[in-house]
Design a protein around this motif. Structure first.
Motif, PDB file in Angstrom:
ATOM      1  N   VAL A 135       0.848  -1.193   0.000  1.00 30.36           N
ATOM      2  CA  VAL A 135       0.000   0.000   0.000  1.00 30.36           C
ATOM      3  C   VAL A 135       0.886   1.247   0.000  1.00 30.36           C
ATOM      4  O   VAL A 135       1.448   1.608   1.039  1.00 30.36           O
ATOM      5  CB  VAL A 135      -0.952   0.026   1.213  1.00 30.36           C
ATOM      6  CG1 VAL A 135      -1.819   1.281   1.161  1.00 30.36           C
ATOM      7  CG2 VAL A 135      -1.824  -1.207   1.236  1.00 30.36           C
ATOM      8  N   PRO A 136       1.043   1.933  -1.137  1.00 36.81           N
ATOM      9  CA  PRO A 136       1.752   3.215  -1.155  1.00 36.81           C
ATOM     10  C   PRO A 136       0.840   4.329  -0.634  1.00 36.81           C
ATOM     11  O   PRO A 136      -0.361   4.353  -0.921  1.00 36.81           O
ATOM     12  CB  PRO A 136       2.095   3.420  -2.629  1.00 36.81           C
ATOM     13  CG  PRO A 136       1.155   2.558  -3.370  1.00 36.81           C
ATOM     14  CD  PRO A 136       0.720   1.451  -2.485  1.00 36.81           C
ATOM     15  N   LEU A 137       1.389   5.246   0.132  1.00 42.18           N
ATOM     16  CA  LEU A 137       0.620   6.292   0.813  1.00 42.18           C
ATOM     17  C   LEU A 137       1.013   7.667   0.299  1.00 42.18           C
ATOM     18  O   LEU A 137       2.200   7.945   0.063  1.00 42.18           O
ATOM     19  CB  LEU A 137       0.861   6.220   2.326  1.00 42.18           C
ATOM     20  CG  LEU A 137       0.475   4.897   2.996  1.00 42.18           C
ATOM     21  CD1 LEU A 137       0.943   4.879   4.443  1.00 42.18           C
ATOM     22  CD2 LEU A 137      -1.018   4.657   2.915  1.00 42.18           C
ATOM     23  N   ILE A 138      -0.001   8.524   0.127  1.00 42.14           N
ATOM     24  CA  ILE A 138       0.192   9.892  -0.336  1.00 42.14           C
ATOM     25  C   ILE A 138      -0.417  10.838   0.698  1.00 42.14           C
ATOM     26  O   ILE A 138      -1.504  10.581   1.220  1.00 42.14           O
ATOM     27  CB  ILE A 138      -0.463  10.114  -1.715  1.00 42.14           C
ATOM     28  CG1 ILE A 138       0.117   9.154  -2.746  1.00 42.14           C
ATOM     29  CG2 ILE A 138      -0.275  11.552  -2.188  1.00 42.14           C
ATOM     30  CD1 ILE A 138      -0.607   9.185  -4.083  1.00 42.14           C
ATOM     31  N   PHE A 139       0.265  11.927   0.985  1.00 47.15           N
ATOM     32  CA  PHE A 139      -0.266  12.940   1.888  1.00 47.15           C
ATOM     33  C   PHE A 139       0.176  14.307   1.396  1.00 47.15           C
ATOM     34  O   PHE A 139       1.094  14.426   0.557  1.00 47.15           O
ATOM     35  CB  PHE A 139       0.219  12.705   3.331  1.00 47.15           C
ATOM     36  CG  PHE A 139       1.692  12.872   3.533  1.00 47.15           C
ATOM     37  CD1 PHE A 139       2.229  14.073   3.970  1.00 47.15           C
ATOM     38  CD2 PHE A 139       2.570  11.817   3.278  1.00 47.15           C
ATOM     39  CE1 PHE A 139       3.590  14.230   4.155  1.00 47.15           C
ATOM     40  CE2 PHE A 139       3.929  11.975   3.449  1.00 47.15           C
ATOM     41  CZ  PHE A 139       4.447  13.190   3.889  1.00 47.15           C
ATOM     42  N   GLY A 140      -0.480  15.331   1.893  1.00 46.76           N
ATOM     43  CA  GLY A 140      -0.181  16.694   1.491  1.00 46.76           C
ATOM     44  C   GLY A 140       0.451  17.484   2.620  1.00 46.76           C
ATOM     45  O   GLY A 140       0.142  17.270   3.795  1.00 46.76           O
ATOM     46  N   LEU A 141       1.342  18.394   2.250  1.00 46.19           N
ATOM     47  CA  LEU A 141       1.986  19.285   3.208  1.00 46.19           C
ATOM     48  C   LEU A 141       1.987  20.682   2.595  1.00 46.19           C
ATOM     49  O   LEU A 141       2.725  20.958   1.646  1.00 46.19           O
ATOM     50  CB  LEU A 141       3.403  18.822   3.514  1.00 46.19           C
ATOM     51  CG  LEU A 141       4.151  19.570   4.613  1.00 46.19           C
ATOM     52  CD1 LEU A 141       3.423  19.422   5.951  1.00 46.19           C
ATOM     53  CD2 LEU A 141       5.572  19.050   4.747  1.00 46.19           C
ATOM     54  N   ARG A 142       1.079  21.543   3.125  1.00 42.07           N
ATOM     55  CA  ARG A 142       0.860  22.876   2.580  1.00 42.07           C
ATOM     56  C   ARG A 142       0.445  22.777   1.109  1.00 42.07           C
ATOM     57  O   ARG A 142      -0.572  22.175   0.804  1.00 42.07           O
ATOM     58  CB  ARG A 142       2.102  23.743   2.783  1.00 42.07           C
ATOM     59  CG  ARG A 142       2.402  24.019   4.259  1.00 42.07           C
ATOM     60  CD  ARG A 142       3.657  24.830   4.427  1.00 42.07           C
ATOM     61  NE  ARG A 142       3.971  25.031   5.849  1.00 42.07           N
ATOM     62  CZ  ARG A 142       5.060  25.638   6.286  1.00 42.07           C
ATOM     63  NH1 ARG A 142       5.952  26.101   5.403  1.00 42.07           N
ATOM     64  NH2 ARG A 142       5.273  25.772   7.584  1.00 42.07           N
ATOM     65  N   ASN A 143       1.237  23.316   0.209  1.00 42.84           N
ATOM     66  CA  ASN A 143       0.839  23.295  -1.204  1.00 42.84           C
ATOM     67  C   ASN A 143       1.639  22.267  -2.003  1.00 42.84           C
ATOM     68  O   ASN A 143       1.847  22.418  -3.206  1.00 42.84           O
ATOM     69  CB  ASN A 143       1.015  24.677  -1.832  1.00 42.84           C
ATOM     70  CG  ASN A 143       2.454  25.153  -1.760  1.00 42.84           C
ATOM     71  OD1 ASN A 143       3.266  24.564  -1.054  1.00 42.84           O
ATOM     72  ND2 ASN A 143       2.771  26.219  -2.502  1.00 42.84           N
ATOM     73  N   ALA A 144       2.098  21.210  -1.357  1.00 48.48           N
ATOM     74  CA  ALA A 144       2.883  20.155  -2.026  1.00 48.48           C
ATOM     75  C   ALA A 144       2.342  18.794  -1.610  1.00 48.48           C
ATOM     76  O   ALA A 144       1.793  18.622  -0.510  1.00 48.48           O
ATOM     77  CB  ALA A 144       4.359  20.268  -1.677  1.00 48.48           C
ATOM     78  N   LEU A 145       2.498  17.828  -2.505  1.00 43.27           N
ATOM     79  CA  LEU A 145       2.087  16.447  -2.253  1.00 43.27           C
ATOM     80  C   LEU A 145       3.330  15.571  -2.156  1.00 43.27           C
ATOM     81  O   LEU A 145       4.294  15.758  -2.908  1.00 43.27           O
ATOM     82  CB  LEU A 145       1.166  15.945  -3.373  1.00 43.27           C
ATOM     83  CG  LEU A 145      -0.149  16.708  -3.562  1.00 43.27           C
ATOM     84  CD1 LEU A 145      -0.931  16.123  -4.723  1.00 43.27           C
ATOM     85  CD2 LEU A 145      -0.987  16.673  -2.292  1.00 43.27           C
ATOM     86  N   PHE A 146       3.272  14.602  -1.241  1.00 44.84           N
ATOM     87  CA  PHE A 146       4.414  13.725  -0.997  1.00 44.84           C
ATOM     88  C   PHE A 146       3.958  12.264  -1.050  1.00 44.84           C
ATOM     89  O   PHE A 146       2.837  11.935  -0.638  1.00 44.84           O
ATOM     90  CB  PHE A 146       5.047  14.014   0.371  1.00 44.84           C
ATOM     91  CG  PHE A 146       5.720  15.344   0.452  1.00 44.84           C
ATOM     92  CD1 PHE A 146       7.059  15.485   0.142  1.00 44.84           C
ATOM     93  CD2 PHE A 146       5.003  16.471   0.833  1.00 44.84           C
ATOM     94  CE1 PHE A 146       7.678  16.725   0.219  1.00 44.84           C
ATOM     95  CE2 PHE A 146       5.615  17.705   0.911  1.00 44.84           C
ATOM     96  CZ  PHE A 146       6.951  17.831   0.596  1.00 44.84           C
ATOM     97  N   LEU A 147       4.845  11.429  -1.549  1.00 43.74           N
ATOM     98  CA  LEU A 147       4.644   9.980  -1.572  1.00 43.74           C
ATOM     99  C   LEU A 147       5.583   9.360  -0.552  1.00 43.74           C
ATOM    100  O   LEU A 147       6.805   9.522  -0.658  1.00 43.74           O
ATOM    101  CB  LEU A 147       4.928   9.416  -2.967  1.00 43.74           C
ATOM    102  CG  LEU A 147       4.838   7.906  -3.146  1.00 43.74           C
ATOM    103  CD1 LEU A 147       3.419   7.408  -2.896  1.00 43.74           C
ATOM    104  CD2 LEU A 147       5.293   7.508  -4.552  1.00 43.74           C
TER     105      LEU A 147
END
Length: 283
Positions: A135-147
């Motif tokens: 399961v790869p996870l994605i989340f957001g931090l301010r105005n950027a997205l991270f994997l």
């Protein structure tokens, strides 16, 4: 810094593609918190933002339980509810509405058979899904997205699965053991028949021991031998022409010059004097 981030994301995507069979376009399962983060930070359109993060085309999904939870929050999350309604619905098979994190965890299951990327801002849900191997996870931090990079559990799972592939399974080991016992039994029967001197000849293929034979006596050659092409004669284009034709032409030319003006050779008739001598004797 942006280049290093993209390089890290591509490395993580390649890990899941190679080890777990993820294929493009990638399916991303979003919850209400992630949809709200996208709208709050103007990361729209959402599919373009996620495709830039993964460097590949994506297709966004959500669940009916997530939509029901956003609807319950009222006017505060009305924009998030309207945006989530535009996403594709992943089947969750819940007769009664459950919480969003429980619904997503159940859709993923133990092996994530649908190959979903999970996009969420819930830290507890991310920790829970890190214990699922693929399961790869994605989340957001301010105005950027991270994997997120693969967790230690996921990397250990891949290593253990690779080691298992190198060894025989129980079923394969039993089949191999059964085959070896049958072959050894047949060999013992043939040896006993030869010792008794029955004289029977088995027309089938017989094992041939080539350990005590030289390479010339074996039927199979140890290495391929190539025949070298040898020149059968001189190259006709590099050899001078013979002078026999020129001599013949010169000789024939001389003979022609010695002939008469007509160019024909006349044979001279030899007259015999036998008749004269006979006539003189008669006189």
């Amino acid at each position: 810094m942006r280049f290093k981030k993209q390089k890290r994301h591509r490395k993580t995507v390649r890990f899941f593609c190679v080890c777990f069979g993820f294929r493009q376009p990638f399916k991303v399962l979003c919850d209400g918190t992630f949809v709200h983060h996208l709208l709050h930070n103007d990361l729209t359109p959402a599919d373009k933002a996620l495709s830039n993060c993964l460097s590949a085309p994506v297709k966004l999904f959500t669940t009916s339980c997530v939509l029901a939870e956003l609807k319950k929050l009222g006017a505060a999350q009305s924009a998030s509810f309207q945006a989530a309604r535009k996403l594709a619905i992943a089947r969750c098979d819940h007769e009664k509405v459950v919480s969003a994190d429980a619904c997503i965890a159940e859709v993923i299951g133990e092996n994530n058979s649908e190959h979903f990327f999970v996009a969420t801002q819930d830290a507890d849900l991310r920790k829970k899904l890190q214990k699922v191997p693929n399961v790869p996870l994605i989340f957001g931090l301010r105005n950027a997205l991270f994997l997120e990079q693969p967790s230690k559990f996921q990397r250990d799972f891949v290593k253990s699965s690779e080691e298992k592939r190198l060894h025989l399974t129980e079923k394969e080991y039993k089949a191999l053991e059964k085959r070896t016992t049958s072959v050894s039994a047949n060999a013992d029967e043939e040896d006993s028949g030869d010792e008794e001197g029955l004289g029977h000849h088995n027309p089938g293929l017989q094992p041939h021991d080539t350990r005590n034979y030289s390479g010339k006596e074996r039927d199979v050659k140890d290495r391929v031998r190539f025949k070298r092409k040898k020149a059968k004669g001189p190259n006709p284009l590099s050899v001078k022409k013979k002078k026999g034709h020129e001599n013949l032409n010169r000789a024939s030319g001389k003979e022609v010059k010695g002939d008469d003006g007509n160019g024909e050779n006349k044979r001279k008739r030899k007259r015999s004097r036998r008749g004269k001598t006979v006539a003189g004797a008669d006189v």
